[in-house]
Write a protein that holds these residues in place. Structure first.
Motif, PDB file in Angstrom:
ATOM      1  N   VAL A 160       2.472   1.316   0.127  1.00 22.14           N
ATOM      2  CA  VAL A 160       3.520   2.086  -0.554  1.00 22.14           C
ATOM      3  C   VAL A 160       3.004   3.503  -0.806  1.00 22.14           C
ATOM      4  CG1 VAL A 160       4.954   2.279  -2.618  1.00 22.14           C
ATOM      5  CG2 VAL A 160       4.475   0.029  -1.611  1.00 22.14           C
ATOM      6  N   PRO A 161       3.751   4.516  -0.408  1.00 24.45           N
ATOM      7  CA  PRO A 161       3.283   5.892  -0.612  1.00 24.45           C
ATOM      8  C   PRO A 161       3.003   6.194  -2.089  1.00 24.45           C
ATOM      9  CG  PRO A 161       5.166   5.857   0.876  1.00 24.45           C
ATOM     10  CD  PRO A 161       5.034   4.476   0.323  1.00 24.45           C
ATOM     11  N   VAL A 162       1.972   6.974  -2.325  1.00 25.39           N
ATOM     12  CA  VAL A 162       1.580   7.498  -3.644  1.00 25.39           C
ATOM     13  C   VAL A 162       0.981   6.407  -4.545  1.00 25.39           C
ATOM     14  CG1 VAL A 162       2.286   8.790  -5.701  1.00 25.39           C
ATOM     15  CG2 VAL A 162       3.377   9.273  -3.488  1.00 25.39           C
ATOM     16  N   ILE A 163       1.717   5.329  -4.802  1.00 26.41           N
ATOM     17  CA  ILE A 163       1.250   4.335  -5.770  1.00 26.41           C
ATOM     18  C   ILE A 163       0.690   3.079  -5.107  1.00 26.41           C
ATOM     19  CG2 ILE A 163       2.851   5.141  -7.534  1.00 26.41           C
ATOM     20  CD1 ILE A 163       4.618   2.699  -6.885  1.00 26.41           C
ATOM     21  N   GLY A 164       0.525   3.104  -3.777  1.00 22.89           N
ATOM     22  CA  GLY A 164       0.073   1.909  -3.069  1.00 22.89           C
ATOM     23  C   GLY A 164      -1.271   1.407  -3.545  1.00 22.89           C
ATOM     24  N   GLY A 165      -2.238   2.308  -3.723  1.00 24.62           N
ATOM     25  CA  GLY A 165      -3.562   1.895  -4.166  1.00 24.62           C
ATOM     26  C   GLY A 165      -3.532   1.241  -5.533  1.00 24.62           C
ATOM     27  N   PHE A 166      -2.710   1.796  -6.413  1.00 26.21           N
ATOM     28  CA  PHE A 166      -2.580   1.216  -7.751  1.00 26.21           C
ATOM     29  C   PHE A 166      -1.968  -0.178  -7.689  1.00 26.21           C
ATOM     30  CE2 PHE A 166       0.388   0.443 -11.271  1.00 26.21           C
ATOM     31  CZ  PHE A 166      -0.513   0.333 -12.320  1.00 26.21           C
ATOM     32  N   LEU A 167      -0.914  -0.358  -6.864  1.00 24.01           N
ATOM     33  CA  LEU A 167      -0.265  -1.663  -6.757  1.00 24.01           C
ATOM     34  C   LEU A 167      -1.206  -2.713  -6.182  1.00 24.01           C
ATOM     35  CD1 LEU A 167       3.299  -0.696  -5.435  1.00 24.01           C
ATOM     36  CD2 LEU A 167       2.667  -1.403  -7.750  1.00 24.01           C
ATOM     37  N   ARG A 168      -1.947  -2.339  -5.151  1.00 31.23           N
ATOM     38  CA  ARG A 168      -2.884  -3.294  -4.559  1.00 31.23           C
ATOM     39  C   ARG A 168      -3.953  -3.708  -5.566  1.00 31.23           C
ATOM     40  NH1 ARG A 168      -4.728  -0.869   0.459  1.00 31.23           N
ATOM     41  NH2 ARG A 168      -5.874   0.511  -0.944  1.00 31.23           N
ATOM     42  N   GLY A 169      -4.502  -2.728  -6.299  1.00 30.18           N
ATOM     43  CA  GLY A 169      -5.499  -3.049  -7.308  1.00 30.18           C
ATOM     44  C   GLY A 169      -4.929  -3.887  -8.441  1.00 30.18           C
ATOM     45  N   LEU A 170      -3.666  -3.635  -8.795  1.00 33.26           N
ATOM     46  CA  LEU A 170      -3.023  -4.409  -9.852  1.00 33.26           C
ATOM     47  C   LEU A 170      -2.852  -5.862  -9.440  1.00 33.26           C
ATOM     48  CD1 LEU A 170      -1.557  -4.322 -12.628  1.00 33.26           C
ATOM     49  CD2 LEU A 170       0.558  -3.865 -11.364  1.00 33.26           C
ATOM     50  N   LEU A 171      -2.449  -6.081  -8.179  1.00 28.22           N
ATOM     51  CA  LEU A 171      -2.269  -7.446  -7.691  1.00 28.22           C
ATOM     52  C   LEU A 171      -3.588  -8.179  -7.540  1.00 28.22           C
ATOM     53  CD1 LEU A 171       0.494  -6.847  -4.981  1.00 28.22           C
ATOM     54  CD2 LEU A 171       0.774  -8.040  -7.155  1.00 28.22           C
ATOM     55  N   ARG A 172      -4.596  -7.492  -7.033  1.00 29.96           N
ATOM     56  CA  ARG A 172      -5.887  -8.136  -6.772  1.00 29.96           C
ATOM     57  C   ARG A 172      -6.795  -8.186  -7.994  1.00 29.96           C
ATOM     58  NH1 ARG A 172      -7.742  -5.662  -0.861  1.00 29.96           N
ATOM     59  NH2 ARG A 172      -6.062  -6.630   0.384  1.00 29.96           N
ATOM     60  N   GLY A 173      -6.540  -7.321  -8.946  1.00 27.15           N
ATOM     61  CA  GLY A 173      -7.454  -7.249 -10.079  1.00 27.15           C
ATOM     62  C   GLY A 173      -8.731  -6.521  -9.732  1.00 27.15           C
ATOM     63  N   GLY A 174      -8.711  -5.716  -8.689  1.00 25.31           N
ATOM     64  CA  GLY A 174      -9.886  -4.979  -8.233  1.00 25.31           C
ATOM     65  C   GLY A 174      -9.706  -4.574  -6.788  1.00 25.31           C
ATOM     66  N   ASP A 175     -10.791  -4.128  -6.175  1.00 24.19           N
ATOM     67  CA  ASP A 175     -10.716  -3.701  -4.781  1.00 24.19           C
ATOM     68  C   ASP A 175     -10.638  -4.882  -3.818  1.00 24.19           C
ATOM     69  OD1 ASP A 175     -10.844  -1.019  -5.508  1.00 24.19           O
ATOM     70  OD2 ASP A 175     -13.042  -0.985  -5.468  1.00 24.19           O
TER      71      ASP A 175
END
Length: 349
Positions: A160-175
């Motif tokens: 997802v543009p702009v917030i993709g990294g945040f969403l992935r980290g939110l779902l995974r609880g980390g990298d």
């Protein structure tokens, strides 16, 4: 028994609300059409999922070290564990089918029109929650299919543009995926989604009772529309349908046990996950948008699809409800249905 019931009624007044729930007229056209029972059936399936999910939770270990072993124990050692897990597995697919049929019936009957716009919008959110149940349940066995399907799903969120990294980290609880990912998916699957689903179902029922069921597409005669009482006449029909579906779930669980792949191996990057059938069309769609075009498949098309469902009552706001007199909305429905069916077939090939 009657004395006890009177005693309880005197102190709680339970009979009044109960009469309001069970004593209301059901239009004859709805009584004779099984599609009007899909909403009640969805609630029954949710209760089946709640019961079987609770039983499974008694033995489930929500940790990467113990999740697979606990599911393996339930499937192959625990008495009737295979049945409980099998019913839970197949009821998840049944819920997707039923919520789609419910929305299709509403769509075709034009029941999303004034004054039922909010009822339709709540139904669209219930569709989202139903498929999210399936997505969050993937990971819980911690097998190869669940692990790598979730890996792909969280990467989609990351595109997802702009917030993709945040969403992935939110779902995974980390990298990376690990215990935080599993506990988050478990909490969402067991607590957040069931709570949201139940609240929205109650809101949906309240709105439905307030506005009543959509009238017949074609009125026959000049007199008042014929009705039947919900209890016991219509309730008997809905109970019969529910019992038949539950019997089908038990049969499916006995003949086609819930799948369990090998234990998840985070180092096996060559494993190609196959999503459940109701996600096949989406995974196939993503194959047509590689590289820089990925956001079109992961973000733009889903937003357009669900956005069109949300805006439908406000765009198609005319009084006409017959589908053959609504060529644009009926044509869009056929287009959406054809696209989903073709993509599902291609994805499963």
């Amino acid at each position: 028994m009657s004395t006890i019931l009177r005693w309880l009624d005197d102190r709680t007044g339970w009979s009044g609300p109960l009469q309001k729930i069970f004593r209301y007229p059901v239009p004859a056209h709805a009584h004779h059409n099984p599609l009007f029972s899909m909403g009640s059936l969805l609630l029954v399936l949710f209760l089946v999922q709640t019961l079987t999910g609770t039983l499974l939770a008694f033995y489930y270990d929500p940790s990467p070290e113990g999740a697979y072993g606990s599911v393996d124990y339930m499937q192959f050692t625990l008495p009737f564990g295979w049945l409980v897990r099998g019913v839970h597995h197949w009821a998840a697919s049944a819920m997707v089918v039923i919520v789609v049929l419910h929305l299709l019936r509403t769509y075709l009957y034009g029941a999303y029109k004034k004054p039922r716009e909010l009822t339709w919008l709540v139904g669209v959110v219930l569709l989202l929650i139903t498929v999210t149940f399936g997505f969050t349940g993937y990971l819980l066995p911690w097998d190869q299919k669940g692990y790598w399907a979730t890996q792909v799903g969280t990467e989609i969120a990351g595109s997802v543009p702009v917030i993709g990294g945040f969403l992935r980290g939110l779902l995974r609880g980390g990298d990376e995926m690990g215990i935080a990912t599993l506990t988050r998916f478990y909490a969402v699957h067991m607590l957040l989604l069931p709570g949201a689903f139940m609240v929205l179902v109650l809101a949906h029922l309240a709105l439905m009772r307030h506005h009543g069921l959509a009238p017949a597409l074609i009125k026959r005669g000049d007199g008042p529309a014929k009705t039947v009482p919900f209890y016991p006449t219509h309730l008997a029909i809905e109970a019969g349908i529910a019992l038949a579906v539950i019997a089908g779930l038990i049969l499916a669980a006995s003949q086609l046990p819930a799948p369990l792949d090998l234990r998840a191996d985070p180092t096996d990057s060559a494993f190609v996950p196959r999503p459940d059938w109701y996600f096949l069309f989406y995974f196939q769609l993503l194959t047509y948008f590689p590289g820089n075009l990925e956001a079109i498949g992961t973000v733009a098309i889903p937003l357009f699809f669900f956005g069109s469902l949300v805006l439908l009552p406000f765009v198609d706001s005319g009084a006409e409800r017959r589908p053959w007199r609504r060529p644009i909305t009926s044509g869009v429905l056929l287009l959406y249905a054809a696209a989903v069916i073709v993509l599902t077939i291609l994805g499963g090939a």
